[in-house]
Design a protein around this motif. Structure first.
Motif, mmCIF file in Angstrom:
data_model
loop_
_atom_site.group_PDB
_atom_site.id
_atom_site.type_symbol
_atom_site.label_atom_id
_atom_site.label_comp_id
_atom_site.label_asym_id
_atom_site.label_seq_id
_atom_site.Cartn_x
_atom_site.Cartn_y
_atom_site.Cartn_z
ATOM 1 N N TYR A 218 -26.909 -45.715 72.765
ATOM 2 C CA TYR A 218 -28.003 -45.738 71.795
ATOM 3 C C TYR A 218 -28.905 -44.540 72.046
ATOM 4 N N ASN A 219 -29.213 -43.812 70.975
ATOM 5 C CA ASN A 219 -30.074 -42.631 71.044
ATOM 6 C C ASN A 219 -31.319 -42.881 70.207
ATOM 7 N N ASP A 220 -32.466 -42.985 70.869
ATOM 8 C CA ASP A 220 -33.736 -43.185 70.184
ATOM 9 C C ASP A 220 -34.228 -41.825 69.695
ATOM 10 N N ILE A 221 -34.023 -41.551 68.414
ATOM 11 C CA ILE A 221 -34.294 -40.221 67.882
ATOM 12 C C ILE A 221 -35.647 -40.181 67.168
ATOM 13 N N PRO A 222 -36.249 -38.996 67.045
ATOM 14 C CA PRO A 222 -37.508 -38.876 66.301
ATOM 15 C C PRO A 222 -37.328 -39.225 64.829
ATOM 16 N N GLU A 223 -38.379 -39.719 64.218
ATOM 17 C CA GLU A 223 -38.320 -40.088 62.807
ATOM 18 C C GLU A 223 -37.927 -38.909 61.926
ATOM 19 N N ALA A 224 -38.429 -37.728 62.256
ATOM 20 C CA ALA A 224 -38.107 -36.547 61.440
ATOM 21 C C ALA A 224 -36.615 -36.248 61.474
ATOM 22 N N ASP A 225 -35.986 -36.435 62.642
ATOM 23 C CA ASP A 225 -34.544 -36.190 62.749
ATOM 24 C C ASP A 225 -33.758 -37.233 61.966
ATOM 25 N N PHE A 226 -34.235 -38.473 61.999
ATOM 26 C CA PHE A 226 -33.586 -39.548 61.247
ATOM 27 C C PHE A 226 -33.662 -39.251 59.748
ATOM 28 N N LYS A 227 -34.831 -38.843 59.291
ATOM 29 C CA LYS A 227 -34.990 -38.511 57.875
ATOM 30 C C LYS A 227 -34.071 -37.366 57.478
ATOM 31 N N SER A 228 -34.011 -36.327 58.294
ATOM 32 C CA SER A 228 -33.146 -35.185 57.984
ATOM 33 C C SER A 228 -31.678 -35.596 57.911
ATOM 34 N N ALA A 229 -31.276 -36.470 58.838
ATOM 35 C CA ALA A 229 -29.883 -36.926 58.839
ATOM 36 C C ALA A 229 -29.567 -37.709 57.572
ATOM 37 N N LEU A 230 -30.480 -38.588 57.171
ATOM 38 C CA LEU A 230 -30.259 -39.376 55.960
ATOM 39 C C LEU A 230 -30.152 -38.482 54.729
ATOM 40 N N MET A 231 -31.037 -37.497 54.647
ATOM 41 C CA MET A 231 -30.980 -36.586 53.504
ATOM 42 C C MET A 231 -29.697 -35.766 53.532
ATOM 43 N N GLY A 232 -29.206 -35.464 54.737
ATOM 44 C CA GLY A 232 -27.934 -34.764 54.858
ATOM 45 C C GLY A 232 -26.767 -35.591 54.362
ATOM 46 N N PHE A 233 -26.932 -36.930 54.428
ATOM 47 C CA PHE A 233 -25.900 -37.841 53.918
ATOM 48 C C PHE A 233 -26.071 -38.130 52.438
ATOM 49 N N GLY A 234 -27.078 -37.483 51.818
ATOM 50 C CA GLY A 234 -27.239 -37.629 50.381
ATOM 51 C C GLY A 234 -28.356 -38.550 49.931
ATOM 52 N N TYR A 235 -29.147 -39.077 50.866
ATOM 53 C CA TYR A 235 -30.274 -39.912 50.468
ATOM 54 C C TYR A 235 -31.340 -39.063 49.773
ATOM 55 N N PRO A 236 -31.889 -39.499 48.645
ATOM 56 C CA PRO A 236 -33.068 -38.836 48.093
ATOM 57 C C PRO A 236 -34.225 -38.939 49.098
ATOM 58 N N GLU A 237 -35.173 -38.015 49.014
ATOM 59 C CA GLU A 237 -36.238 -37.985 50.013
ATOM 60 C C GLU A 237 -37.051 -39.275 50.038
ATOM 61 N N ASP A 238 -37.328 -39.864 48.858
ATOM 62 C CA ASP A 238 -38.118 -41.085 48.864
ATOM 63 C C ASP A 238 -37.359 -42.243 49.510
ATOM 64 N N ALA A 239 -36.038 -42.268 49.331
ATOM 65 C CA ALA A 239 -35.225 -43.305 49.963
ATOM 66 C C ALA A 239 -35.155 -43.092 51.476
ATOM 67 N N ALA A 240 -35.086 -41.818 51.901
ATOM 68 C CA ALA A 240 -35.076 -41.519 53.332
ATOM 69 C C ALA A 240 -36.408 -41.907 53.970
ATOM 70 N N ASP A 241 -37.506 -41.609 53.297
ATOM 71 C CA ASP A 241 -38.827 -42.011 53.797
ATOM 72 C C ASP A 241 -38.936 -43.530 53.907
ATOM 73 N N PHE A 242 -38.349 -44.222 52.935
ATOM 74 C CA PHE A 242 -38.360 -45.683 52.929
ATOM 75 C C PHE A 242 -37.613 -46.222 54.148
ATOM 76 N N MET A 243 -36.458 -45.653 54.457
ATOM 77 C CA MET A 243 -35.702 -46.097 55.622
ATOM 78 C C MET A 243 -36.461 -45.831 56.913
ATOM 79 N N VAL A 244 -37.100 -44.683 57.016
ATOM 80 C CA VAL A 244 -37.924 -44.377 58.192
ATOM 81 C C VAL A 244 -39.021 -45.421 58.342
ATOM 82 N N MET A 245 -39.655 -45.763 57.236
ATOM 83 C CA MET A 245 -40.727 -46.756 57.260
ATOM 84 C C MET A 245 -40.230 -48.114 57.749
#
Length: 283
Positions: free
Chosen positions: A216-243
């Motif tokens: 398990y890798n506890d990653i920063p929220e910004a890295d998680f958001k970037s990864a999600l957007m790299g997988f095709g998540y729209p930014e608002d959906a990526a922000d929602f997942m971070v939240m």
């Protein structure tokens, strides 16, 4: 006989609800955006009907002669009330008697949370309801984390917060009971599993069963958001997942409730059972 309509019927929860429900009763309809995709999935003997949240005009035909409705928001939607509230209005016009909503644990803490807005809208409609509020699904470790686990890692901004993960089979079981038994009218159920685990413990359990290391890798929220957007998540959906992972990290998702066992008449599945049943997904 009046019908039961299940939205989101090709999704993880919706498809399991349809399968369990069709084994128990008839006149089940599976509401889907893409009927061709639905025919590739085992949905029992449910009749497939068209339903598109982006096209509310599709609601009317699907709701014809419907008595009970299961509402599931589009996956990953940060504004679920914008999709579901018009569906509630259409259900009222169609004479639906009971709505079961797949909500989420903790939404009742803030009336501004989108799914809480849906709950309040249903209550104000006068339609009988059941709110099923599950904790995080065990199946997430197969569906959208399966590949990274196969490659040896879980990457989330979840800290060391614990979660009582719930098996989708148990969530679906609660929903089926709610749809078929009037004892659950106007009730709210917070559905958790029995094991309170942090993601490091999850990784250890999976690793122990598949016989290879998973970290398990506890990653920063910004890295998680970037990864999600790299997988095709729209930014608002990526922000929602971070939240969504904020309460996990803060330790709010580790509570255990008796609701699943109360409704199902048995204990929900353990995480060990889930891992054993899904071993092949990570090998």
């Amino acid at each position: 006989m009046k019908k039961i309509l299940i939205t989101g019927a090709t999704g993880t929860v919706g498809s399991e609800v349809v399968r369990q429900l069709t084994s128990k009763t008839e006149n089940v309809r599976a509401a889907v955006r893409n009927p061709e995709k639905a025919r590739e999935i085992n949905l029992g003997n449910a009749k497939i009907v068209h339903w598109d949240y982006d096209k509310p005009a599709s609601f009317e035909n699907a709701l014809e002669n419907t008595e009970r409705l299961m509402l599931i928001a589009p996956s990953g939607s940060p504004n679920s009330h914008q999709y579901l509230n018009p569906a509630v209005d259409a259900a009222k016009r169609a004479g639906v008697k009971h709505i079961v909503l797949l909500s989420a644990m903790g939404v009742d803490s803030n009336d501004e949370i989108p799914l809480r807005k849906v709950e309040l809208h249903i209550q104000s409609s006068g339609i009988d309801y059941t709110f099923v509020r599950p904790n995080w699904f065990m199946q997430n470790f197969v569906t959208w984390m399966g590949q990274s686990i196969k490659e040896g890692g879980i990457y989330l901004p979840a800290g060391t917060g614990k979660t009582t993960f719930i098996d989708v089979k148990d969530v679906a079981g609660v929903i089926v009971e709610a749809l078929t038994d009037n004892r659950h009218l106007n009730k709210e159920y917070n559905i958790t599993g029995v094991d309170s685990l942090d993601h490091g413990e999850v990784a250890q359990k999976i690793s122990g069963v598949i016989g290879k290391p998973v970290a398990y890798n506890d990653i920063p929220e910004a890295d998680f958001k970037s990864a999600l957007m790299g997988f095709g998540y729209p930014e608002d959906a990526a922000d929602f997942m971070v939240m969504l992972y904020g309460p996990v990290k803060a330790g709010y998702t580790g509570v255990t409730t008796p609701d699943a066992e109360s409704v199902l008449g048995r204990a929900p599945h353990s995480f060990d059972t889930f891992v054993d049943e899904n071993k092949a997904a990570w090998e």
